[in-house]
Design a protein around this motif. Structure first.
Motif, PDB file in Angstrom:
ATOM      1  N   ILE A 331       0.811  -1.222   0.000  1.00 39.13           N
ATOM      2  CA  ILE A 331       0.000   0.000   0.000  1.00 39.13           C
ATOM      3  C   ILE A 331       0.848   1.278   0.000  1.00 39.13           C
ATOM      4  CG2 ILE A 331      -1.632   1.349   1.397  1.00 39.13           C
ATOM      5  CD1 ILE A 331      -3.077  -1.223   2.018  1.00 39.13           C
ATOM      6  N   PRO A 332       1.904   1.364   0.817  1.00 41.00           N
ATOM      7  CA  PRO A 332       2.718   2.588   0.761  1.00 41.00           C
ATOM      8  C   PRO A 332       3.310   2.858  -0.629  1.00 41.00           C
ATOM      9  CG  PRO A 332       3.214   1.349   2.746  1.00 41.00           C
ATOM     10  CD  PRO A 332       2.343   0.469   1.900  1.00 41.00           C
ATOM     11  N   LEU A 333       3.701   1.792  -1.334  1.00 43.79           N
ATOM     12  CA  LEU A 333       4.269   1.967  -2.675  1.00 43.79           C
ATOM     13  C   LEU A 333       3.219   2.509  -3.641  1.00 43.79           C
ATOM     14  CD1 LEU A 333       6.653   1.565  -4.636  1.00 43.79           C
ATOM     15  CD2 LEU A 333       5.803  -0.759  -5.034  1.00 43.79           C
ATOM     16  N   TYR A 334       2.031   1.913  -3.627  1.00 41.50           N
ATOM     17  CA  TYR A 334       0.965   2.390  -4.507  1.00 41.50           C
ATOM     18  C   TYR A 334       0.549   3.814  -4.124  1.00 41.50           C
ATOM     19  CZ  TYR A 334       0.351  -2.227  -6.590  1.00 41.50           C
ATOM     20  OH  TYR A 334       0.537  -3.399  -7.275  1.00 41.50           O
ATOM     21  N   CYS A 338       0.251   7.493  -6.177  1.00 39.84           N
ATOM     22  CA  CYS A 338      -0.864   8.462  -6.154  1.00 39.84           C
ATOM     23  C   CYS A 338      -0.333   9.865  -5.892  1.00 39.84           C
ATOM     24  CB  CYS A 338      -1.871   8.095  -5.065  1.00 39.84           C
ATOM     25  SG  CYS A 338      -2.692   6.499  -5.255  1.00 39.84           S
ATOM     26  N   ILE A 339       0.557   9.940  -4.914  1.00 39.90           N
ATOM     27  CA  ILE A 339       1.070  11.243  -4.470  1.00 39.90           C
ATOM     28  C   ILE A 339       1.983  11.881  -5.522  1.00 39.90           C
ATOM     29  CG2 ILE A 339       2.525  12.346  -2.689  1.00 39.90           C
ATOM     30  CD1 ILE A 339       1.360  10.288  -0.711  1.00 39.90           C
ATOM     31  N   SER A 340       2.481  11.102  -6.445  1.00 38.13           N
ATOM     32  CA  SER A 340       3.298  11.691  -7.517  1.00 38.13           C
ATOM     33  C   SER A 340       2.473  12.651  -8.366  1.00 38.13           C
ATOM     34  CB  SER A 340       3.900  10.587  -8.398  1.00 38.13           C
ATOM     35  OG  SER A 340       2.867   9.902  -9.111  1.00 38.13           O
ATOM     36  N   CYS A 341       1.147  12.458  -8.390  1.00 35.66           N
ATOM     37  CA  CYS A 341       0.254  13.400  -9.079  1.00 35.66           C
ATOM     38  C   CYS A 341      -0.516  14.265  -8.090  1.00 35.66           C
ATOM     39  CB  CYS A 341      -0.742  12.656  -9.961  1.00 35.66           C
ATOM     40  SG  CYS A 341      -0.002  11.803 -11.363  1.00 35.66           S
ATOM     41  N   HIS A 342      -0.982  13.645  -7.001  1.00 34.45           N
ATOM     42  CA  HIS A 342      -1.795  14.349  -6.008  1.00 34.45           C
ATOM     43  C   HIS A 342      -0.869  14.894  -4.916  1.00 34.45           C
ATOM     44  CE1 HIS A 342      -5.716  13.054  -7.585  1.00 34.45           C
ATOM     45  NE2 HIS A 342      -5.079  11.948  -7.914  1.00 34.45           N
ATOM     46  N   ASN A 343      -0.389  16.105  -5.119  1.00 36.48           N
ATOM     47  CA  ASN A 343       0.552  16.694  -4.167  1.00 36.48           C
ATOM     48  C   ASN A 343       0.269  18.188  -3.999  1.00 36.48           C
ATOM     49  OD1 ASN A 343       1.859  17.971  -6.450  1.00 36.48           O
ATOM     50  ND2 ASN A 343       2.778  15.965  -6.861  1.00 36.48           N
ATOM     51  N   LYS A 344       0.984  18.792  -3.082  1.00 38.98           N
ATOM     52  CA  LYS A 344       0.756  20.212  -2.777  1.00 38.98           C
ATOM     53  C   LYS A 344       1.085  21.095  -3.973  1.00 38.98           C
ATOM     54  CE  LYS A 344       1.543  19.610   2.170  1.00 38.98           C
ATOM     55  NZ  LYS A 344       2.409  19.899   3.337  1.00 38.98           N
ATOM     56  N   GLU A 345       2.087  20.689  -4.751  1.00 38.23           N
ATOM     57  CA  GLU A 345       2.460  21.475  -5.929  1.00 38.23           C
ATOM     58  C   GLU A 345       1.321  21.550  -6.939  1.00 38.23           C
ATOM     59  OE1 GLU A 345       4.303  19.169  -4.504  1.00 38.23           O
ATOM     60  OE2 GLU A 345       5.922  20.432  -3.705  1.00 38.23           O
ATOM     61  N   HIS A 346       0.550  20.470  -7.032  1.00 36.64           N
ATOM     62  CA  HIS A 346      -0.575  20.439  -7.962  1.00 36.64           C
ATOM     63  C   HIS A 346      -1.877  20.908  -7.306  1.00 36.64           C
ATOM     64  CE1 HIS A 346       1.655  17.153 -10.468  1.00 36.64           C
ATOM     65  NE2 HIS A 346       2.093  18.374 -10.721  1.00 36.64           N
ATOM     66  N   ALA A 347      -1.794  21.264  -6.041  1.00 43.57           N
ATOM     67  CA  ALA A 347      -2.945  21.781  -5.285  1.00 43.57           C
ATOM     68  C   ALA A 347      -4.109  20.784  -5.239  1.00 43.57           C
ATOM     69  CB  ALA A 347      -3.407  23.111  -5.880  1.00 43.57           C
ATOM     70  N   ASN A 348      -3.785  19.510  -5.215  1.00 41.33           N
ATOM     71  CA  ASN A 348      -4.848  18.493  -5.116  1.00 41.33           C
ATOM     72  C   ASN A 348      -4.447  17.406  -4.116  1.00 41.33           C
ATOM     73  OD1 ASN A 348      -2.836  17.213  -6.536  1.00 41.33           O
ATOM     74  ND2 ASN A 348      -4.061  16.758  -8.349  1.00 41.33           N
ATOM     75  N   PHE A 349      -3.820  17.892  -3.045  1.00 45.81           N
ATOM     76  CA  PHE A 349      -3.329  16.946  -2.042  1.00 45.81           C
ATOM     77  C   PHE A 349      -4.454  16.566  -1.074  1.00 45.81           C
ATOM     78  CE2 PHE A 349      -0.372  15.913   1.606  1.00 45.81           C
ATOM     79  CZ  PHE A 349       0.197  14.828   0.983  1.00 45.81           C
ATOM     80  N   CYS A 364      -3.319   6.004   0.589  1.00 47.69           N
ATOM     81  CA  CYS A 364      -4.392   6.563  -0.229  1.00 47.69           C
ATOM     82  C   CYS A 364      -5.377   5.468  -0.631  1.00 47.69           C
ATOM     83  CB  CYS A 364      -3.828   7.180  -1.515  1.00 47.69           C
ATOM     84  SG  CYS A 364      -2.480   8.362  -1.254  1.00 47.69           S
ATOM     85  N   ILE A 365      -4.906   4.236  -0.673  1.00 45.92           N
ATOM     86  CA  ILE A 365      -5.629   3.141  -1.309  1.00 45.92           C
ATOM     87  C   ILE A 365      -6.901   2.761  -0.552  1.00 45.92           C
ATOM     88  CG2 ILE A 365      -5.417   0.809  -2.231  1.00 45.92           C
ATOM     89  CD1 ILE A 365      -3.539   2.927  -3.485  1.00 45.92           C
ATOM     90  N   ASP A 366      -6.813   2.621   0.769  1.00 48.23           N
ATOM     91  CA  ASP A 366      -7.982   2.176   1.527  1.00 48.23           C
ATOM     92  C   ASP A 366      -9.142   3.162   1.440  1.00 48.23           C
ATOM     93  OD1 ASP A 366      -7.016  -0.258   2.324  1.00 48.23           O
ATOM     94  OD2 ASP A 366      -6.189   0.469   4.216  1.00 48.23           O
TER      95      ASP A 366
END
Length: 418
Positions: A331-334, A338-349, A364-366
């Motif tokens: 789960i941490p790897l997956y 997710c966080i590679s796209c959903h992050n603070k830089e993209h404002a969708n964290f 993020c998965i559960d």
């Protein structure tokens, strides 16, 4: 006198040597005639397979990781190691009703599913082929001449027990035929006997490549292997399919062949190759009217395609899944993907960072891809009528309020204990 004696015995000595040589040559010829002919396995286009083990010479690390994946272990000839269910007395029987049961029995000649009616043997068939890695379950096939049929009992990982096959409650059935479409998702290749005129498909026993291996996604590799054996200094990837060069839809179609729900063949099985358009080979509907009604087993592609993540990005299956490695349950790897796209830089964290007492811990998965029970992979205990359903991660990525509440409660309790 010694010379005379030697000369007198020489002809007999010569005849004896000649006889031995003749016998050895005769025996060798007989052995060669009785050896099973090694038939090269070729696909519908006549391209020869090399076998995934041949990839290890140049791709050792990838091969060593890949052989532990569920893809690679999704089918194979039966062995004591790859049957997950128990043959121990008291754990080896499934009751179908008050009169009929099937026992899994280990004998000197192999493994068998034996049907008993009121304690008397009614039928017995051997385990010949295992289908499934065992992560969720396994089912088993037996040969009847050149035809394959499903044995009546499967293994179900959720309860770690034998169980009747889904869809056959209360009846012991040995007659469900296996088709080339079944093998299209659970093997690399299976050659059908085109001369067989019966309604049930027949297969060449020595022309099945078990497991979804390297050549399922990269194509038959004998030409590729032969070229690099003779040209070891050449580093350009030649005579092989490279999915990394595919368009987004080509990548998706390659996975949807087996993870896109029920598909009906428009062309013979195994004629689709990675890089082809799926709609040219199958009757396939990519329009989803109601994603909530799609079962979580078997149609991950349509669920993914209904997700905002998919529609608002270039997401493919390979964006999250490295098919060369066994990453199941990590789960941490997956979540990191997710966080590679959903992050603070993209404002969708994730906004749960603002929840008091909650620290985001890489899960993020559960919340967004919870495990859901399948409506099709359900095992029923025939005596108690209790249902046990297999669970799979939903690929409909979205906010699930109830699941989120469960995760929040768990995370708060964990933080309090610390």
């Amino acid at each position: 006198r010694c010379m005379i004696k030697w000369v007198n015995t020489y002809p007999r000595f010569t005849i004896t040597i000649a006889g031995i040589i003749f016998f050895v040559l005769f025996l060798s010829e007989c052995i060669n005639k009785t050896k099973p002919e090694i038939v090269p396995i070729k696909n519908a286009k006549g391209k020869a397979f090399a076998g995934s083990a041949s990839c290890a010479g140049c791709h050792q690390n990838i091969y060593n990781n890949f052989i532990h994946t569920t893809h690679y272990r999704t089918s194979g000839p039966v062995s004591e190691k790859n049957i997950k269910g128990s043959f121990e007395e008291g754990k080896n029987a499934v009751a179908f009703n008050v009169h009929d049961e099937v026992r899994m029995e280990k004998k000197d000649s192999g493994f068998y599913q034996v049907e008993y009616n009121d304690g008397r043997i009614k039928r017995s068939e051997a385990f010949d082929i295992v289908i499934g890695s065992g992560k969720s379950g396994q089912t088993y096939l037996y040969w009847s001449r050149d035809h394959l049929f499903q044995l009546p009992v499967s293994y179900f990982a959720v309860i770690d027990k034998w169980a009747n096959n889904p869809g056959y409650p209360g009846r012991v059935i040995y007659g469900r035929p296996i088709t080339s479409r079944c093998f299209e998702c659970h093997s690399t290749y299976a050659q059908k006997k085109s001369s067989d005129n019966t309604a049930i498909e027949a297969f060449f026993k020595n022309q099945i490549i078990f497991g979804v291996d390297c050549e399922r996604c990269h194509g038959p590799g004998k030409e590729h292997v032969d070229f690099y054996v003779n040209n070891p200094g050449d580093t350009a990837g030649k005579l092989i399919i490279n999915p990394a060069t595919f368009t987004r839809q080509q990548k998706l179609d390659m996975c949807a062949l087996c993870h896109g729900g029920r598909l009906n063949n428009k062309q013979p099985a195994f004629t689709f190759e990675p890089g082809n358009r799926l709609t040219d080979f199958f009757i396939y509907n990519t329009v989803v009217s109601d994603a909530a009604n799609i079962d979580v087993h078997g149609n991950q592609y349509c669920l993914l395609a209904s997700s905002q993540c998919f529609m608002q990005s270039g997401l493919t299956c390979n964006s999250c899944h490295n098919t060369h490695k066994n990453e199941a349950g990590n789960i941490p790897l997956y979540s990191a993907r997710c966080i590679s796209c959903h992050n603070k830089e993209h404002a969708n964290f994730c906004t749960f960072n603002n929840e008091p007492g909650v620290v985001l811990s890489g899960n993020c998965i559960d919340c967004h891809m919870p495990a859901k029970e399948s409506g099709t992979i359900v095992f029923i205990d025939q005596l108690s009528n209790k249902k046990n359903a297999a669970s799979f991660r939903s690929h409909l990525i979205k906010i699930y309020p109830e699941e989120t509440k469960k995760v929040l409660r768990f995370m708060k309790q964990t933080q309090m204990k610390k």
